[in-house]
Scaffold this active site. Structure first.
Site, short mmCIF file in Angstrom:
data_model
loop_
_atom_site.label_atom_id
_atom_site.label_comp_id
_atom_site.label_asym_id
_atom_site.label_seq_id
_atom_site.Cartn_x
_atom_site.Cartn_y
_atom_site.Cartn_z
N ASN A 11 0.95 -1.33 -0.32
CA ASN A 11 -0.25 0.06 -0.14
C ASN A 11 1.29 1.19 -0.12
O ASN A 11 1.83 1.40 0.81
CB ASN A 11 -0.71 -0.25 1.31
CG ASN A 11 -1.63 1.12 1.28
OD1 ASN A 11 -1.42 2.71 1.15
ND2 ASN A 11 -3.05 0.87 1.89
N GLU B 61 -4.17 1.99 -3.43
CA GLU B 61 -4.07 3.13 -2.55
C GLU B 61 -2.88 4.62 -3.63
O GLU B 61 -2.07 5.08 -3.16
CB GLU B 61 -3.68 3.41 -1.39
CG GLU B 61 -4.67 3.74 -0.09
CD GLU B 61 -4.57 4.90 0.76
OE1 GLU B 61 -5.39 6.00 1.41
OE2 GLU B 61 -4.21 3.89 1.69
N ASP C 271 -3.69 -5.23 0.10
CA ASP C 271 -4.01 -4.42 2.46
C ASP C 271 -5.88 -4.96 2.67
O ASP C 271 -6.87 -4.20 1.41
CB ASP C 271 -4.03 -3.18 2.09
CG ASP C 271 -4.42 -2.51 3.14
OD1 ASP C 271 -4.81 -2.83 3.78
OD2 ASP C 271 -4.34 -1.03 3.28
N ASN D 289 -7.14 -4.19 5.05
CA ASN D 289 -7.86 -3.21 6.63
C ASN D 289 -9.01 -4.35 7.24
O ASN D 289 -9.47 -4.67 8.01
CB ASN D 289 -9.19 -2.63 5.75
CG ASN D 289 -8.04 -1.14 5.43
OD1 ASN D 289 -7.15 -0.85 5.95
ND2 ASN D 289 -8.28 -1.44 4.74
N ASP E 54 -2.15 -5.53 5.79
CA ASP E 54 -1.62 -6.56 4.79
C ASP E 54 -1.26 -8.36 4.50
O ASP E 54 -0.54 -8.53 4.79
CB ASP E 54 -0.50 -5.72 3.91
CG ASP E 54 -0.98 -4.42 4.07
OD1 ASP E 54 -0.91 -3.52 3.14
OD2 ASP E 54 -0.48 -4.59 5.39
N ASP F 83 2.74 4.52 5.20
CA ASP F 83 2.09 4.31 6.16
C ASP F 83 2.33 2.31 6.55
O ASP F 83 2.11 2.38 7.97
CB ASP F 83 1.33 4.69 7.36
CG ASP F 83 0.29 4.50 6.47
OD1 ASP F 83 0.02 3.95 4.93
OD2 ASP F 83 -0.25 5.79 7.07
N HIS F 84 2.42 1.96 5.52
CA HIS F 84 2.58 0.45 5.71
C HIS F 84 3.84 -0.17 4.95
O HIS F 84 4.64 0.82 4.03
CB HIS F 84 1.75 -0.01 4.21
CG HIS F 84 0.10 0.20 4.39
ND1 HIS F 84 -0.60 -1.12 4.68
CD2 HIS F 84 -0.40 1.50 4.71
CE1 HIS F 84 -1.66 -0.64 4.78
NE2 HIS F 84 -1.57 1.21 5.44
#
Length: 258
Positions: free
Chosen positions: A7, A34, A147, A149, A218, A247-248
């Site tokens: 991501n 993303e 990802d 979530n 993920d 941030d991943h």
């Protein structure tokens, strides 16, 4: 064959990070989520110059998924999921690469929960699960990467008690993930590292990365044929520490050619 999911949290804003990581780790196939870019703003040339072919399904400002392959042909088989003609969000793309069917997904976040966004998350999950059931029985290796979530268990969160009301960890979300696995998919990271603390996401706040206060959201799910070929898996955690990074962290698996 090394397959990664990342991501990237804005493919153009993070392009230097993405290109550096590709150069340093040389994955054969990469699933990106993303993108946060419409189709025409995807950095095709820069990716090509790095040695990768690409297909992508973009969307202005939000979402967006792509599959990259190094010196390999990508035969797209699907973009978007069946079951809701009104759904215009770019969250799913699927292709055959080097004899492996690869699905790249960005499952909805779903917050705030409860509410319409959480309802959409669960509905999307249902549609994805229905499609996954069709893919499971394929006579080729199938990899569902992206990802999700979803924090599958308490083991997958730093201080899980803080996430109890979050859409990523609500009972309905975890149950949906469990139902998906129950079709016959293998969670690659957990197969190889059943007891280790492994995270793939660290918030930008409160020095989360420095404290390793992360989440594992993920995932790589493998059908039985891909599972039989699984050799190794890991997280390129160091990338999360780079300047202007997502941030991943990138997550990867390697499969035998079979």
């Amino acid at each position: 064959m090394k397959i990664a999911t990342y991501n990237v949290n804005g493919v153009n804003g993070r392009l230097p990070v993405l290109l550096r990581w590709l150069e340093e780790t040389q994955p054969d196939v990469v699933c990106l989520q993303e993108l946060k870019a419409p189709d025409e703003k995807f950095p095709e040339q820069a990716i090509k110059d790095a040695g990768y072919n690409a297909i992508w399904h973009g969307q202005k400002s939000w979402n967006g998924v792509a599959i990259l392959a190094k010196n390999l042909e990508i035969k797209e088989s699907k973009r978007g999921l069946d079951g809701d003609p009104e759904d215009l969000q770019s969250r799913y793309i699927e292709a055959m690469v080097n004899g492996v069917l690869i699905a790249c997904l960005y499952l909805p976040n779903g917050n705030p929960a409860p509410g319409p966004k959480f309802d959409y998350k669960l509905q999307w999950f249902e549609r994805f699960t229905a499609h996954a059931a069709k893919l499971l029985a394929s006579d080729v290796p199938v990899v569902l990467a992206g990802d999700y979530n979803v924090i599958p268990t308490e083991q997958d969160a730093y201080k899980p008690e803080r996430w109890v009301e979050d859409a990523l960890f609500r009972p309905e979300t975890r149950e949906a993930f469990k139902n998906l696995l129950a079709q016959g998919w293998t969670d690659a990271i957990r197969k190889l590292y059943p007891n280790e603390t492994i995270y793939t996401f660290w918030d930008y706040f409160r020095n989360a990365y420095g404290r390793n206060a992360g989440l594992r959201i993920d995932h790589f799910l493998l059908n039985p044929i891909a599972n039989d070929r699984l050799v190794s898996a890991g997280v390129d955690m160091q990338v999360r520490g780079w300047e202007k990074t997502s941030d991943h962290g990138p997550v990867w698996v390697t499969l035998n050619e079979g």
